[in-house]
Motif scaffolding. Sequence first.
Motif, PDB file in Angstrom:
ATOM      1  N   ASP A  52     -36.450  38.227   1.699  1.00 62.40           N
ATOM      2  CA  ASP A  52     -35.930  38.323   0.340  1.00 62.40           C
ATOM      3  C   ASP A  52     -34.401  38.285   0.355  1.00 62.40           C
ATOM      4  OD1 ASP A  52     -36.097  40.805   1.627  1.00 62.40           O
ATOM      5  OD2 ASP A  52     -35.892  41.890  -0.266  1.00 62.40           O
ATOM      6  N   ILE A  53     -33.815  37.726  -0.702  1.00 62.77           N
ATOM      7  CA  ILE A  53     -32.373  37.553  -0.819  1.00 62.77           C
ATOM      8  C   ILE A  53     -31.854  38.507  -1.892  1.00 62.77           C
ATOM      9  CG2 ILE A  53     -30.495  35.947  -1.326  1.00 62.77           C
ATOM     10  CD1 ILE A  53     -31.946  35.183   1.178  1.00 62.77           C
ATOM     11  N   LEU A  54     -30.831  39.253  -1.565  1.00 60.70           N
ATOM     12  CA  LEU A  54     -30.236  40.209  -2.491  1.00 60.70           C
ATOM     13  C   LEU A  54     -28.752  39.921  -2.665  1.00 60.70           C
ATOM     14  CD1 LEU A  54     -31.759  43.588  -1.244  1.00 60.70           C
ATOM     15  CD2 LEU A  54     -32.552  42.184  -3.138  1.00 60.70           C
ATOM     16  N   ASP A  55     -28.234  40.170  -3.872  1.00 61.49           N
ATOM     17  CA  ASP A  55     -26.800  40.123  -4.105  1.00 61.49           C
ATOM     18  C   ASP A  55     -26.178  41.405  -3.571  1.00 61.49           C
ATOM     19  OD1 ASP A  55     -26.888  37.676  -5.362  1.00 61.49           O
ATOM     20  OD2 ASP A  55     -26.968  38.517  -7.388  1.00 61.49           O
ATOM     21  N   ALA A  56     -25.146  41.263  -2.752  1.00 65.07           N
ATOM     22  CA  ALA A  56     -24.500  42.428  -2.149  1.00 65.07           C
ATOM     23  C   ALA A  56     -23.489  43.077  -3.074  1.00 65.07           C
ATOM     24  CB  ALA A  56     -23.812  42.024  -0.841  1.00 65.07           C
ATOM     25  N   LEU A  57     -22.892  42.282  -3.969  1.00 64.06           N
ATOM     26  CA  LEU A  57     -21.793  42.788  -4.773  1.00 64.06           C
ATOM     27  C   LEU A  57     -22.175  42.929  -6.242  1.00 64.06           C
ATOM     28  CD1 LEU A  57     -18.676  40.877  -3.384  1.00 64.06           C
ATOM     29  CD2 LEU A  57     -19.718  42.993  -2.577  1.00 64.06           C
ATOM     30  N   PHE A  58     -21.542  43.891  -6.878  1.00 68.85           N
ATOM     31  CA  PHE A  58     -21.636  44.064  -8.322  1.00 68.85           C
ATOM     32  C   PHE A  58     -20.717  43.021  -8.949  1.00 68.85           C
ATOM     33  CE2 PHE A  58     -19.992  46.083 -12.216  1.00 68.85           C
ATOM     34  CZ  PHE A  58     -21.165  46.382 -12.874  1.00 68.85           C
ATOM     35  N   ALA A  59     -21.289  41.955  -9.495  1.00 64.27           N
ATOM     36  CA  ALA A  59     -20.499  40.845 -10.021  1.00 64.27           C
ATOM     37  C   ALA A  59     -21.359  40.004 -10.938  1.00 64.27           C
ATOM     38  CB  ALA A  59     -19.950  39.973  -8.881  1.00 64.27           C
ATOM     39  N   PRO A  60     -20.753  39.353 -11.944  1.00 69.09           N
ATOM     40  CA  PRO A  60     -21.522  38.480 -12.838  1.00 69.09           C
ATOM     41  C   PRO A  60     -21.784  37.130 -12.197  1.00 69.09           C
ATOM     42  CG  PRO A  60     -19.217  38.451 -13.470  1.00 69.09           C
ATOM     43  CD  PRO A  60     -19.336  39.448 -12.343  1.00 69.09           C
ATOM     44  N   PRO A  61     -22.686  36.337 -12.767  1.00 66.38           N
ATOM     45  CA  PRO A  61     -22.866  34.958 -12.304  1.00 66.38           C
ATOM     46  C   PRO A  61     -21.582  34.153 -12.496  1.00 66.38           C
ATOM     47  CG  PRO A  61     -24.657  35.642 -13.765  1.00 66.38           C
ATOM     48  CD  PRO A  61     -23.613  36.695 -13.849  1.00 66.38           C
ATOM     49  N   VAL A  62     -21.531  33.000 -11.832  1.00 65.00           N
ATOM     50  CA  VAL A  62     -20.319  32.184 -11.856  1.00 65.00           C
ATOM     51  C   VAL A  62     -19.895  31.849 -13.284  1.00 65.00           C
ATOM     52  CG1 VAL A  62     -19.390  29.904 -11.269  1.00 65.00           C
ATOM     53  CG2 VAL A  62     -20.638  31.219  -9.553  1.00 65.00           C
ATOM     54  N   GLU A  63     -20.848  31.486 -14.153  1.00 67.47           N
ATOM     55  CA  GLU A  63     -20.489  31.073 -15.512  1.00 67.47           C
ATOM     56  C   GLU A  63     -19.838  32.218 -16.279  1.00 67.47           C
ATOM     57  OE1 GLU A  63     -23.445  30.763 -14.096  1.00 67.47           O
ATOM     58  OE2 GLU A  63     -23.515  28.592 -13.736  1.00 67.47           O
TER      59      GLU A  63
ATOM     60  N   GLN B 190     -19.169  36.791  -4.803  1.00 64.24           N
ATOM     61  CA  GLN B 190     -20.499  37.290  -4.471  1.00 64.24           C
ATOM     62  C   GLN B 190     -20.815  37.006  -3.009  1.00 64.24           C
ATOM     63  OE1 GLN B 190     -22.874  39.495  -4.500  1.00 64.24           O
ATOM     64  NE2 GLN B 190     -23.180  39.139  -6.715  1.00 64.24           N
ATOM     65  N   ALA B 191     -21.624  37.863  -2.413  1.00 60.28           N
ATOM     66  CA  ALA B 191     -22.160  37.638  -1.067  1.00 60.28           C
ATOM     67  C   ALA B 191     -23.645  37.971  -1.115  1.00 60.28           C
ATOM     68  CB  ALA B 191     -21.451  38.515  -0.047  1.00 60.28           C
ATOM     69  N   ARG B 192     -24.449  37.157  -0.443  1.00 59.73           N
ATOM     70  CA  ARG B 192     -25.896  37.345  -0.509  1.00 59.73           C
ATOM     71  C   ARG B 192     -26.455  37.664   0.870  1.00 59.73           C
ATOM     72  NH1 ARG B 192     -24.343  33.689  -4.309  1.00 59.73           N
ATOM     73  NH2 ARG B 192     -24.940  34.307  -6.422  1.00 59.73           N
TER      74      ARG B 192
ATOM     75  N   PRO C 102     -13.977  45.335  -2.601  1.00 59.33           N
ATOM     76  CA  PRO C 102     -15.361  44.943  -2.904  1.00 59.33           C
ATOM     77  C   PRO C 102     -16.162  46.064  -3.574  1.00 59.33           C
ATOM     78  CG  PRO C 102     -15.171  45.500  -0.584  1.00 59.33           C
ATOM     79  CD  PRO C 102     -13.792  45.625  -1.167  1.00 59.33           C
ATOM     80  N   TYR C 103     -16.939  45.662  -4.595  1.00 55.61           N
ATOM     81  CA  TYR C 103     -17.871  46.561  -5.275  1.00 55.61           C
ATOM     82  C   TYR C 103     -19.269  46.297  -4.712  1.00 55.61           C
ATOM     83  CZ  TYR C 103     -14.543  47.424  -9.150  1.00 55.61           C
ATOM     84  OH  TYR C 103     -13.470  47.789  -9.925  1.00 55.61           O
ATOM     85  N   PHE C 104     -19.832  47.250  -3.999  1.00 61.74           N
ATOM     86  CA  PHE C 104     -21.153  47.056  -3.410  1.00 61.74           C
ATOM     87  C   PHE C 104     -22.243  47.494  -4.379  1.00 61.74           C
ATOM     88  CE2 PHE C 104     -18.344  47.308   0.267  1.00 61.74           C
ATOM     89  CZ  PHE C 104     -18.674  46.109   0.876  1.00 61.74           C
ATOM     90  N   ALA C 105     -23.138  46.550  -4.676  1.00 61.91           N
ATOM     91  CA  ALA C 105     -24.251  46.827  -5.576  1.00 61.91           C
ATOM     92  C   ALA C 105     -25.309  47.651  -4.851  1.00 61.91           C
ATOM     93  CB  ALA C 105     -24.850  45.515  -6.079  1.00 61.91           C
TER      94      ALA C 105
END
Length: 358
Positions: A50-61, A41-43, A203-206
């Motif tokens: 505001d902070i956004l997630d850049a990538l289409f990805a699940p949380p670490v867990e 993930q990259a933020r 990379p998958y960009f959200a």
Amino acid sequence: MGDMPQIGGAPVVTLKADAPPGRSGFVEATILPGRGMMLLQARVRRPPGDILDALFAPPVEEAARRLDGGPDDFAGNQAFLFGGAILAPFANRIRGRPLRETREIEAHVDGRRVRLPRNWGGKAPGAEEYAMHGLILDAAVPFEQPGPERVTGRLEAGDFGGRWPSQTELAFDWRLNDGALSLRIEAVNVGAEVLPMGIGWHPYFALPSGDRRQARLRLAAALRAEVNDYDEVLPTGRLQRTRGSVYDFGGETGAALGDLHIDDCFTGLRREGGRASVEVHDPAGGLGFRIDTPSPAVKAVQVFAPPDRPFVALEPQFNLADPFGEVWPAEVDTGMARLPPGGRTSYEVRLCALAVGT
């Protein structure tokens, strides 16, 4: 490191840095050394904060559940279904003869017969299966973190478990700097044979809006590799001109993707100032991303963007799909670097966030 979550038997590494004031920039990146140094993930921080997630990805867990021994993770497949996997010693597909009673194919790589994992393929009945996206998807890479904004790793890959010619060492360097995220990979042939090498990043960009149809792609590429269909996605060996077609994204503002299903490899990249670039914009979400590469060895960009999914995957890579395939005419450069003993090649990309509007 003992309290840090682990994936692939190695700690999850987080990079942090400040973004330049007044503009969008990356402030955090999550790297998985246990899965081939992939980016999970990259933020991005956007003004006013505001902070956004850049990538289409699940949380670490959830990523840990999918990547650590899941039933669908043969040969590391899960790594290229989200986030940003690193692909080596080849990107994209390699075809070959399926071997009975194994999940392998026998393929010809630079005239040498090798056995590769048969880890992907079409979903239709009877569709071909093939090797996909390299041999380091589930590799554990020894790493160091010299500072909060940087992580490096070195993998003595050898012959990739007997699956590839010669002997390879790979060095990785991720950095957060001035609001940008950069990756450098160096491959060295430490063996006695010629080493064929193809490197890529996936990379998958959200899309913040969730609406892929209004997303815009900007990619100055003269040619598109024709494929047989969008199930197997295998090259026919024909390169088609993009100009004036529905695959023409080379204008100053690119073009909207609309309802176009795209899983295509583009080549004949136009370079400006020694760099090739690819961008995706989400006007409705107010955010876009640009990847720049100064690496002359990057000959192609694969774009994967189904109309009904909230992401666009942009994959700068050395090689076209099935680079050793018989479908390719002799005059076509399919992009694999060939390193003599002691030779080396590098792959560099720099990722920036863009403020875009409707």
